[in-house]
Design an enzyme around this catalytic site. Sequence first.
Site, PDB file in Angstrom:
ATOM      1  CE1 TYR A 230     -37.650 -80.984 112.224  1.00  0.00           C
ATOM      2  CE2 TYR A 230     -37.543 -82.885 113.718  1.00  0.00           C
ATOM      3  CZ  TYR A 230     -37.043 -81.447 113.484  1.00  0.00           C
ATOM      4  OH  TYR A 230     -36.427 -80.868 114.341  1.00  0.00           O
TER       5      TYR A 230
ATOM      6  CD  GLU B 205     -34.676 -78.708 112.425  1.00  0.00           C
ATOM      7  OE1 GLU B 205     -34.300 -77.575 111.867  1.00  0.00           O
ATOM      8  OE2 GLU B 205     -35.422 -78.768 113.196  1.00  0.00           O
TER       9      GLU B 205
END
Length: 415
Positions: free
Chosen positions: A137, A225
């Site tokens: 991530y 993101e």
Amino acid sequence: MLFLPFLKQFDNYWENHFIMNLHEYQGKEILNNFGVEIQRGIVAKTPAEAVEAAKRLTIDTGTSWHVIKAQIHAGGRGKGGGVKLAKNLQEVEQIANQIIGMNLITPQTGDEGKKVNQVLITEDVYYPGDSEPNEFYISVLLNRATGKNMIMYSTEGGMDIETVAKKTPHLIFTEEIDPVMGILPFQTRRIAFNLGLSGKAFKQMTLFVTNLYTAYIKSDASLFEINPVLKTSDDRVIAVDAKVTLDDNALFRHKDYIALRDIREENPIEVEAKAAGLNYVDLNGNVGCMVNGAGLAMATMDLIKQAGGEPANFLDVGGSADAERVESAFKIILKDPNVKAILVNIFGGIVRCDRVAQGIIDAYKNIGTIDVPIIVRLQGTNADIAKELIDKSGLDVYSAVEFQEAADIVQEVLS
Ligand code: GDP
Ligand code: MN
């Protein structure tokens, strides 16, 4: 105590209003322009286009399998059945047929879901031989506490980051970036190291993060993101997903990004208000409000809370508050079925209160039936004359001059 709800409302206003969300395919395009390696794909609006896209991708990338990904402004699509692997062209067509037009419900859409208008057909970047694909991530966003941008990253990619934050917070790292120095080599190395990489993958990750940060800065974004970032067994580092939010106050610097707005994904009442030149944010309460000036609007929302109500919206009609604007503002507020009362709070500085009062009366008559009580508080130049006009109008409108008076009336009509 007046201050706390004020800040909370402002947060909501900020988060909903000064941003423009992009689709995954649009975010990936920006990443690609800044040299970030992406999972390549082509958008399709029909199953036939999906098949054409798949053929094209096979030629360009050599992929034999494809992924069909619903394009909506919400994450968690995989969980809701909006991301599927196709092993041949027939499956591409079948899956595209199934996903395009579907109402996709994910943990982020709410129960009502979102209609899928288009899909992204991508190459399959998860090699069949990869027993354990490495998913990370990585995001770039503003740390509001320090006022600096930061890279937030984790070894636990591919799943909901909120869950990681709750269950294994020690597996989330952050790297703050000095706004003057920009991202420095020791920082990108630290990130690659903390992600457990070495050799070629380590080098690829430092490049990935550097380019990602540049994309974020140069596009005036408020969020990039990437979840997951994939490390393949042959040490490529690839953005498989992209959630990008741009700062719409900076759009004047990026004329080409304006076309990326997809109003089908936005709140329809907010879109309509924007077209009418009104600054409107939909909220969940029962008292509609119409105010001139953003600061006064925020204070008015506090007033509503104190009176035992919840604001149904934020609405700044702007300085002039003329009859036309007041009328379109009433119409927008009345579209929300939860509204049980409307509080109009206008400060007459440049604009005279009696003119606003007349505007309200005219708007009321033009609209015909307004079946919720309206509380009007006018303060400033000619406030007394304004109050008299309203009181004598014979309409279901309560008038007030003082803030507290208005709050009391709101309380009264709600009870
Ligand atoms: P999200 O669910 O909205 O976050 O959508 P993502 O783009 O993150 O995709 C969801 C999941 O689909 C990923 O976490 C992957 O596990 C899977 N996925 C995405 N791309 C591929 C691919 O190329 N091949 C395979 N086999 N799975 C993929
Ligand atoms: Mn994702």
